[in-house]
Design an enzyme around this catalytic site. Structure first.
Site, PDB file in Angstrom:
ATOM      1  N   GLN A 183       3.094  54.269  30.707  1.00  0.00           N
ATOM      2  CA  GLN A 183       3.759  53.110  30.236  1.00  0.00           C
ATOM      3  C   GLN A 183       5.224  53.055  30.715  1.00  0.00           C
ATOM      4  O   GLN A 183       5.822  52.089  31.427  1.00  0.00           O
ATOM      5  CB  GLN A 183       3.933  53.067  28.770  1.00  0.00           C
TER       6      GLN A 183
ATOM      7  N   CYS B  68       6.768  47.903  24.973  1.00  0.00           N
ATOM      8  CA  CYS B  68       5.314  48.651  25.601  1.00  0.00           C
ATOM      9  C   CYS B  68       4.088  47.809  25.149  1.00  0.00           C
ATOM     10  O   CYS B  68       3.044  47.650  25.822  1.00  0.00           O
ATOM     11  CB  CYS B  68       5.100  50.102  25.119  1.00  0.00           C
TER      12      CYS B  68
HETATM   13  N1  NVA Z   1       4.356  54.262  19.864  1.00  0.00           N
HETATM   14  C1  NVA Z   1       3.317  53.574  19.960  1.00  0.00           C
HETATM   15  C2  NVA Z   1       3.048  53.278  21.391  1.00  0.00           C
HETATM   16  C3  NVA Z   1       1.792  52.585  21.739  1.00  0.00           C
HETATM   17  C4  NVA Z   1       1.622  51.929  23.009  1.00  0.00           C
HETATM   18  C5  NVA Z   1       2.052  54.527  19.329  1.00  0.00           C
HETATM   19  O1  NVA Z   1       2.058  55.648  19.752  1.00  0.00           O
HETATM   20  O2  NVA Z   1       1.389  53.898  18.638  1.00  0.00           O
HETATM   21  N1   CP Z   2       1.205  49.825  25.839  1.00  0.00           N
HETATM   22  C1   CP Z   2      -0.183  50.441  25.471  1.00  0.00           C
HETATM   23  O1   CP Z   2      -0.306  51.418  25.915  1.00  0.00           O
HETATM   24  O2   CP Z   2      -1.029  49.483  24.972  1.00  0.00           O
HETATM   25  P1   CP Z   2      -2.425  49.891  24.495  1.00  0.00           P
HETATM   26  O3   CP Z   2      -1.998  50.556  23.229  1.00  0.00           O
HETATM   27  O4   CP Z   2      -2.908  48.517  24.268  1.00  0.00           O
HETATM   28  O5   CP Z   2      -3.388  50.438  25.464  1.00  0.00           O
END
Ligand code: NVA
Ligand code: CP
Length: 324
Positions: free
Chosen positions: A150, A282
């Site tokens: 990301q 993200c």
């Molecule tokens: N910090 C979030 C990022 C998701 C792309 C998670 O780990 O759920």
């Molecule tokens: N930003 C990201 O990693 O998205 P997903 O959780 O949808 O893969």
């Protein structure tokens, strides 16, 4: 620090990347990371021009998911298809991993079938153990500690929008989570100054902060860690935020809503940034929590270009590590 050429490169074989893992920015030199970004720019250009490029014909990527995903799953699968290869979705609930088969056995078995592995999981040590026992490249598709794919996409987006990286200031507001940790180790390697504002008790991983401070000293960049979002946003080039409760922390959601209330990226906070600041996230996002709808859907937001760039940077990672 070398500047990234504005023209797409024609060199796609990067000897320093062949057969390597992509788990954490800390494992790779600034030059190697810049080469990867240059390759991503080139592959994006090829795709936009409709030039076929299939160096992964006959290759298979195994994709292990222990958490949900939209972007990571779809962009890796499409990336493999566009590069002439094939991707296999391996959900932990449908494989023996979910029934406790050890990671070393899984790594060694899958290494006999596929040519690369992508994994999204909880503890970062699961990914490092998988990489230790696998004889093929392993790519970190998100752990509780890091999300390097990301951040590489974020950095490509920043470069595209600003035309440079060196000397820019990026501000992260919110939870000291995997996104913030990966930004910490990536920013110095690209010449970016970083500021992070978290609520007390939600700071970044202490070992990653130490690593990042050493890298910043080495690369001549600055890192500011604060609890004050206004201080962090002052005159910044880019504002980044993420959900307050990450995957696996759903039961803390309510408690976190209270602790993070003063850390929302909204119209009032962004007034302190440069007028042409960029907003990134993200995704997935929670409008009305970590970011107001006005900011994320406003003119400074580049969230969908950022999401698209997951495809291009991951194609670069796949080509660099897996192509013959
Ligand atoms: N910090 C979030 C990022 C998701 C792309 C998670 O780990 O759920
Ligand atoms: N930003 C990201 O990693 O998205 P997903 O959780 O949808 O893969």
């Amino acid at each position: 620090m070398a500047t990234i050429p504005l023209q797409p490169t024609t060199t796609w074989q990067l000897p320093n990347w062949q057969g390597r893992d992509f788990l954490d920015f800390a494992d790779h030199s600034a030059i190697d990371l810049q080469d990867l970004l240059t390759l991503a720019i080139d592959l994006k250009e090829k795709q936009k021009q409709g030039i076929p490029f299939r160096p992964l014909a006959g290759k298979t990527l195994g994709m292990i998911f222990e958490k949900a995903s939209t972007r990571t799953r779809v962009s890796f699968e499409v990336a493999m298809y566009q590069l002439g290869g094939h991707a296999l979705f391996l959900s932990s609930s449908d494989t023996q991993l979910g029934r406790g088969e050890p990671i070393p056995d899984t790594a060694q078995v899958l290494s006999r079938y596929v040519d690369g592995l992508m994994i999204r999981t909880f503890g970062h040590e699961i990914v490092t153990e998988l990489a230790q026992y696998a004889s093929i490249p392993v790519i970190n598709g998100l752990t509780d500690l890091h999300h390097p794919c990301q951040v590489l996409a974020d950095i490509l987006t920043l470069w595209e929008k600003k035309g440079t990286l060196k000397g820019l200031t990026v501000t992260y507001i919110g939870d000291g989570n995997n996104m913030a940790n990966s930004w910490l180790v990536a920013a110095p390697k690209f010449g970016i100054n970083l500021r992070i504002a978290t609520p007390p008790g939600y700071e970044c991983d202490a070992a990653v902060v130490e690593q990042a401070n050493n890298l910043a000293a080495q690369h001549g960049t600055s890192i500011l860690l604060t609890h004050d979002p206004v201080e962090a946003v002052q005159g910044t080039d880019m504002i980044y935020t993420d959900v307050w409760a990450s995957m696996g922390q759903e039961q803390e959601q309510q408690e976190r809503m209270n602790h993070f209330a003063a850390y929302q990226v909204n119209e009032e906070l962004v007034k302190h940034a440069k007028p042409d600041y960029l907003f990134m996230h993200c995704l997935p996002a929670h409008r009305g929590e970590e970011v107001s709808a006005g900011v994320i859907d406003g003119p400074n937001s580049v969230i969908f270009d950022e999401a698209e760039n997951r495809l291009h940077v991951q194609k670069a990672i796949l080509v660099a590590t897996m192509a013959p």
